[in-house]
Enzyme design. Structure first.
Site, PDB file in Angstrom:
ATOM      1  N   VAL A  34       0.844  -1.209   0.000  1.00  0.00           N
ATOM      2  CA  VAL A  34       0.000   0.000   0.000  1.00  0.00           C
ATOM      3  C   VAL A  34       0.876   1.255   0.000  1.00  0.00           C
ATOM      4  O   VAL A  34       0.600   2.238  -0.703  1.00  0.00           O
ATOM      5  CB  VAL A  34      -0.957  -0.010   1.221  1.00  0.00           C
ATOM      6  CG1 VAL A  34      -1.658   1.339   1.383  1.00  0.00           C
ATOM      7  CG2 VAL A  34      -1.976  -1.128   1.069  1.00  0.00           C
ATOM      8  N   ARG A  76      -0.614  -1.747  12.097  1.00  0.00           N
ATOM      9  CA  ARG A  76      -1.014  -1.870  13.513  1.00  0.00           C
ATOM     10  C   ARG A  76      -2.086  -2.939  13.678  1.00  0.00           C
ATOM     11  O   ARG A  76      -2.072  -3.706  14.632  1.00  0.00           O
ATOM     12  CB  ARG A  76      -1.495  -0.513  14.050  1.00  0.00           C
ATOM     13  CG  ARG A  76      -0.347   0.478  14.269  1.00  0.00           C
ATOM     14  CD  ARG A  76      -0.825   1.774  14.886  1.00  0.00           C
ATOM     15  NE  ARG A  76      -1.555   2.613  13.966  1.00  0.00           N
ATOM     16  CZ  ARG A  76      -0.990   3.456  13.090  1.00  0.00           C
ATOM     17  NH1 ARG A  76       0.324   3.573  13.035  1.00  0.00           N
ATOM     18  NH2 ARG A  76      -1.727   4.188  12.281  1.00  0.00           N
ATOM     19  N   ASP A  89       7.879   4.070   4.495  1.00  0.00           N
ATOM     20  CA  ASP A  89       6.825   5.084   4.544  1.00  0.00           C
ATOM     21  C   ASP A  89       7.434   6.490   4.451  1.00  0.00           C
ATOM     22  O   ASP A  89       7.054   7.305   3.597  1.00  0.00           O
ATOM     23  CB  ASP A  89       6.042   4.901   5.862  1.00  0.00           C
ATOM     24  CG  ASP A  89       4.800   5.777   5.944  1.00  0.00           C
ATOM     25  OD1 ASP A  89       4.831   6.895   5.402  1.00  0.00           O
ATOM     26  OD2 ASP A  89       3.810   5.361   6.561  1.00  0.00           O
ATOM     27  N   ASP A  93       7.292   9.202   1.368  1.00  0.00           N
ATOM     28  CA  ASP A  93       6.748  10.559   1.590  1.00  0.00           C
ATOM     29  C   ASP A  93       7.626  11.599   0.907  1.00  0.00           C
ATOM     30  O   ASP A  93       7.140  12.539   0.281  1.00  0.00           O
ATOM     31  CB  ASP A  93       6.695  10.888   3.091  1.00  0.00           C
ATOM     32  CG  ASP A  93       5.598  10.136   3.825  1.00  0.00           C
ATOM     33  OD1 ASP A  93       4.779   9.490   3.162  1.00  0.00           O
ATOM     34  OD2 ASP A  93       5.579  10.214   5.067  1.00  0.00           O
TER      35      ASP A  93
HETATM   36  C1  LIG Z   1      -9.451  22.374   1.327  1.00  0.00           C
HETATM   37  C2  LIG Z   1      -9.192  21.841  -0.026  1.00  0.00           C
HETATM   38  C3  LIG Z   1      -7.852  21.214  -0.164  1.00  0.00           C
HETATM   39  C4  LIG Z   1      -7.747  20.251  -1.260  1.00  0.00           C
HETATM   40  C5  LIG Z   1      -8.493  19.057  -0.993  1.00  0.00           C
HETATM   41  C6  LIG Z   1      -8.144  18.534   0.331  1.00  0.00           C
HETATM   42  C7  LIG Z   1      -9.134  17.540   0.756  1.00  0.00           C
HETATM   43  C8  LIG Z   1      -8.504  16.753   1.792  1.00  0.00           C
HETATM   44  C9  LIG Z   1      -9.501  15.969   2.485  1.00  0.00           C
HETATM   45  C10 LIG Z   1      -9.310  15.562   3.692  1.00  0.00           C
HETATM   46  C11 LIG Z   1      -8.142  15.941   4.474  1.00  0.00           C
HETATM   47  C12 LIG Z   1      -7.203  14.839   4.603  1.00  0.00           C
HETATM   48  C13 LIG Z   1      -7.027  14.456   5.958  1.00  0.00           C
HETATM   49  C14 LIG Z   1      -5.855  13.547   5.941  1.00  0.00           C
HETATM   50  C15 LIG Z   1      -5.815  12.785   7.168  1.00  0.00           C
HETATM   51  C16 LIG Z   1      -4.630  11.936   7.171  1.00  0.00           C
HETATM   52  C17 LIG Z   1      -4.031  12.141   8.462  1.00  0.00           C
HETATM   53  C18 LIG Z   1      -2.910  11.237   8.585  1.00  0.00           C
HETATM   54  O1  LIG Z   1      -3.044  10.075   8.785  1.00  0.00           O
HETATM   55  O2  LIG Z   1      -1.751  11.808   8.501  1.00  0.00           O
HETATM   56  C19 LIG Z   1      -0.704  10.990   8.828  1.00  0.00           C
HETATM   57  C20 LIG Z   1       0.110  10.762   7.605  1.00  0.00           C
HETATM   58  C21 LIG Z   1       1.326   9.957   7.915  1.00  0.00           C
HETATM   59  O3  LIG Z   1       2.040  10.641   8.927  1.00  0.00           O
HETATM   60  P1  LIG Z   1       3.403  10.062   9.415  1.00  0.00           P
HETATM   61  O4  LIG Z   1       3.626  10.644  10.760  1.00  0.00           O
HETATM   62  O5  LIG Z   1       3.517   8.617   9.261  1.00  0.00           O
HETATM   63  O6  LIG Z   1       4.408  10.645   8.345  1.00  0.00           O
HETATM   64  C22 LIG Z   1       5.532  11.344   8.759  1.00  0.00           C
HETATM   65  C23 LIG Z   1       5.535  12.653   8.044  1.00  0.00           C
HETATM   66  O7  LIG Z   1       5.682  12.465   6.658  1.00  0.00           O
HETATM   67  C24 LIG Z   1       6.676  13.477   8.571  1.00  0.00           C
HETATM   68  O8  LIG Z   1       6.716  14.643   7.813  1.00  0.00           O
HETATM   69  P2  LIG Z   1       7.152  16.031   8.453  1.00  0.00           P
HETATM   70  O9  LIG Z   1       5.979  16.582   9.163  1.00  0.00           O
HETATM   71  O10 LIG Z   1       8.300  15.749   9.340  1.00  0.00           O
HETATM   72  O11 LIG Z   1       7.543  16.803   7.269  1.00  0.00           O
HETATM   73  C25 LIG Z   1       7.999  12.763   8.440  1.00  0.00           C
HETATM   74  O12 LIG Z   1       8.913  13.401   9.247  1.00  0.00           O
HETATM   75  C26 LIG Z   1       7.983  11.331   8.871  1.00  0.00           C
HETATM   76  O13 LIG Z   1       9.092  10.712   8.306  1.00  0.00           O
HETATM   77  C27 LIG Z   1       6.751  10.577   8.381  1.00  0.00           C
HETATM   78  O14 LIG Z   1       6.720   9.323   8.985  1.00  0.00           O
HETATM   79  O15 LIG Z   1       0.471  12.060   7.223  1.00  0.00           O
HETATM   80  C28 LIG Z   1       0.248  12.552   6.104  1.00  0.00           C
HETATM   81  O16 LIG Z   1       0.946  13.463   5.968  1.00  0.00           O
HETATM   82  C29 LIG Z   1      -0.771  12.117   5.130  1.00  0.00           C
HETATM   83  C30 LIG Z   1      -1.033  13.248   4.290  1.00  0.00           C
HETATM   84  C31 LIG Z   1      -2.341  13.078   3.618  1.00  0.00           C
HETATM   85  C32 LIG Z   1      -2.727  14.415   3.157  1.00  0.00           C
HETATM   86  C33 LIG Z   1      -3.794  14.370   2.146  1.00  0.00           C
HETATM   87  C34 LIG Z   1      -4.236  15.747   1.847  1.00  0.00           C
HETATM   88  C35 LIG Z   1      -3.687  16.171   0.567  1.00  0.00           C
HETATM   89  C36 LIG Z   1      -4.304  17.442   0.145  1.00  0.00           C
HETATM   90  C37 LIG Z   1      -3.947  18.015  -0.923  1.00  0.00           C
HETATM   91  C38 LIG Z   1      -2.981  17.454  -1.869  1.00  0.00           C
HETATM   92  C39 LIG Z   1      -2.334  18.560  -2.638  1.00  0.00           C
HETATM   93  C40 LIG Z   1      -2.178  18.186  -4.045  1.00  0.00           C
HETATM   94  C41 LIG Z   1      -1.800  19.339  -4.854  1.00  0.00           C
HETATM   95  C42 LIG Z   1      -1.577  18.898  -6.229  1.00  0.00           C
HETATM   96  C43 LIG Z   1      -1.290  20.047  -7.098  1.00  0.00           C
HETATM   97  C44 LIG Z   1      -1.203  19.622  -8.540  1.00  0.00           C
HETATM   98  C45 LIG Z   1      -0.015  18.865  -8.857  1.00  0.00           C
HETATM   99  N1  LIG Z   2       4.400  -0.024   5.311  1.00  0.00           N
HETATM  100  C1  LIG Z   2       4.329   0.429   6.567  1.00  0.00           C
HETATM  101  C2  LIG Z   2       3.924   1.731   6.832  1.00  0.00           C
HETATM  102  C3  LIG Z   2       3.874   2.175   8.129  1.00  0.00           C
HETATM  103  N2  LIG Z   2       4.214   1.334   9.142  1.00  0.00           N
HETATM  104  C4  LIG Z   2       4.167   1.793  10.530  1.00  0.00           C
HETATM  105  O1  LIG Z   2       3.174   2.802  10.702  1.00  0.00           O
HETATM  106  C5  LIG Z   2       3.783   4.027  11.113  1.00  0.00           C
HETATM  107  C6  LIG Z   2       3.164   5.184  10.379  1.00  0.00           C
HETATM  108  O2  LIG Z   2       1.798   5.176  10.612  1.00  0.00           O
HETATM  109  P1  LIG Z   2       0.806   6.024   9.666  1.00  0.00           P
HETATM  110  O3  LIG Z   2      -0.545   5.738  10.205  1.00  0.00           O
HETATM  111  O4  LIG Z   2       1.199   7.432   9.846  1.00  0.00           O
HETATM  112  O5  LIG Z   2       1.020   5.524   8.293  1.00  0.00           O
HETATM  113  C7  LIG Z   2       5.254   3.879  10.797  1.00  0.00           C
HETATM  114  O6  LIG Z   2       6.061   4.638  11.666  1.00  0.00           O
HETATM  115  C8  LIG Z   2       5.475   2.397  11.011  1.00  0.00           C
HETATM  116  O7  LIG Z   2       5.640   2.126  12.374  1.00  0.00           O
HETATM  117  C9  LIG Z   2       4.617   0.052   8.866  1.00  0.00           C
HETATM  118  O8  LIG Z   2       4.945  -0.746   9.797  1.00  0.00           O
HETATM  119  N3  LIG Z   2       4.664  -0.389   7.576  1.00  0.00           N
HETATM  120 MG   LIG Z   3       3.908   8.069   4.232  1.00  0.00          MG
HETATM  121 MG   LIG Z   4       1.768   6.015   6.434  1.00  0.00          MG
END
Ligand SMILES: CCCCCCCC/C=C\CCCCCCCC(=O)OC[C@H](COP(=O)(O)O[C@@H]1[C@H](O)[C@H](OP(=O)(O)O)[C@@H](O)[C@H](O)[C@H]1O)OC(=O)CCCCCCC/C=C\CCCCCCCC
Ligand SMILES: Nc1ccn([C@@H]2O[C@H](COP(=O)(O)O)[C@@H](O)[C@H]2O)c(=O)n1
Ligand SMILES: [Mg+2]
Ligand SMILES: [Mg+2]
Length: 211
Positions: A34, A76, A89, A93
């Site tokens: 995924v 999880r 992951d 990103d």
């Molecule tokens: C208002 C209109 C806007 C446009 C439409 C938006 C609609 C969006 C609808 C709903 C909102 C989405 C809610 C998303 C909820 C997901 C929450 C979530 O699970 O987030 C967690 C996910 C993973 O987090 P991690 O902690 O695992 O990831 C860490 C993170 O990457 C850290 O980054 P850092 O903060 O440090 O920079 C890293 O350090 C770390 O390594 C890493 O593990 O987090 C997410 O970030 C998921 C993001 C999903 C967002 C989806 C919304 C996208 C919206 C718009 C896309 C823009 C596209 C533009 C295209 C332009 C044309 C090319």
């Molecule tokens: N392929 C993967 C992706 C993620 N994990 C674990 O999940 C944590 C991130 O959680 P999100 O809900 O933010 O995706 C990541 O730190 C890993 O511990 C995994 O095991 N395998």
């Molecule tokens: Mg990711």
């Molecule tokens: Mg993830």
């Protein structure tokens, strides 16, 4: 600010993510599959955006970026996250973010760089990657940098707003969002560096008062 957005956003999407995660696990899909598939989807969405299909680009990138909540949930649910999964992951990103911002630069170049949007996009790209790097490097050194006004979710949401404004025909929309994003991303770099500096343990020799 970041956790104020991230925590409720996760709660809302969990209503869709949890049943989807259960279904995918049942049919034998792995979290790592995924993670990779979601990134490939983001690359396709970024390509659409670069070709001028801003609405479809934003929709596809949003849908595929949401799989970022799915992979961890699946890991999880099946009873164990993995270190490699976490590495995969985070690495995916960074690739996805690079592709999306690269695509936006490409798109803006074709538009004649309205309102200096290309510069803002490049600042956002570099600062965004540095934001993530500072957290990862701090963690590896035993420090904490898990703070900031513009974490990844906020950065993507701001870009998404810009993408929608651009798709609605507002030429200033995407550059305006990018300038806001550039400023917030640079601020986040400093927030993380300062926070990490404050969390460094004081060496015993420096902590003890001189008798
Ligand atoms: C208002 C209109 C806007 C446009 C439409 C938006 C609609 C969006 C609808 C709903 C909102 C989405 C809610 C998303 C909820 C997901 C929450 C979530 O699970 O987030 C967690 C996910 C993973 O987090 P991690 O902690 O695992 O990831 C860490 C993170 O990457 C850290 O980054 P850092 O903060 O440090 O920079 C890293 O350090 C770390 O390594 C890493 O593990 O987090 C997410 O970030 C998921 C993001 C999903 C967002 C989806 C919304 C996208 C919206 C718009 C896309 C823009 C596209 C533009 C295209 C332009 C044309 C090319
Ligand atoms: N392929 C993967 C992706 C993620 N994990 C674990 O999940 C944590 C991130 O959680 P999100 O809900 O933010 O995706 C990541 O730190 C890993 O511990 C995994 O095991 N395998
Ligand atoms: Mg990711
Ligand atoms: Mg993830």
């Amino acid at each position: 600010m970041a956790k104020i957005v991230n925590v409720p956003a996760r709660a809302v999407v969990s209503h869709v993510v949890n049943p989807t995660a259960r279904f995918l696990l049942r049919i034998g899909v792995t979290p790592n599959a995924v993670t990779v598939a979601g990134t490939v989807g983001v690359l396709i969405g970024a390509w659409l955006g670069s070709q001028g299909h801003l609405l479809w680009g934003t929709v596809v990138v949003t849908a595929c970026a949401l799989t970022d909540a799915l992979d961890g949930t699946m890991a999880r649910m099946r009873g164990g996250t993995s270190k490699f999964g976490a590495l995969l992951d985070s690495s995916m990103d960074r690739i996805a973010d690079g592709a999306v911002f690269g695509a936006v630069v490409w798109y803006l170049a074709g538009q004649g760089n309205p309102y200096g949007g290309m510069i803002a996009c490049l600042i956002s790209l570099v600062a965004g990657q540095v934001v993530s790097y500072v957290k990862a490097r701090a963690q590896s050194l035993g420090l904490n940098a898990d703070v900031g006004i513009a974490e990844r979710l906020e950065r993507l949401l701001i870009l998404g707003v810009g993408g929608l404004l651009g798709a609605a025909g507002l030429e200033w929309g995407l550059p305006a969002a990018l300038w806001v994003l550039a400023a917030l991303s640079v601020i986040t770099v400093f927030q993380r560096l300062i926070h990490a500096g404050r969390t460094e343990p004081v060496p015993p020799s420096a902590a003890e008062p001189v008798a």
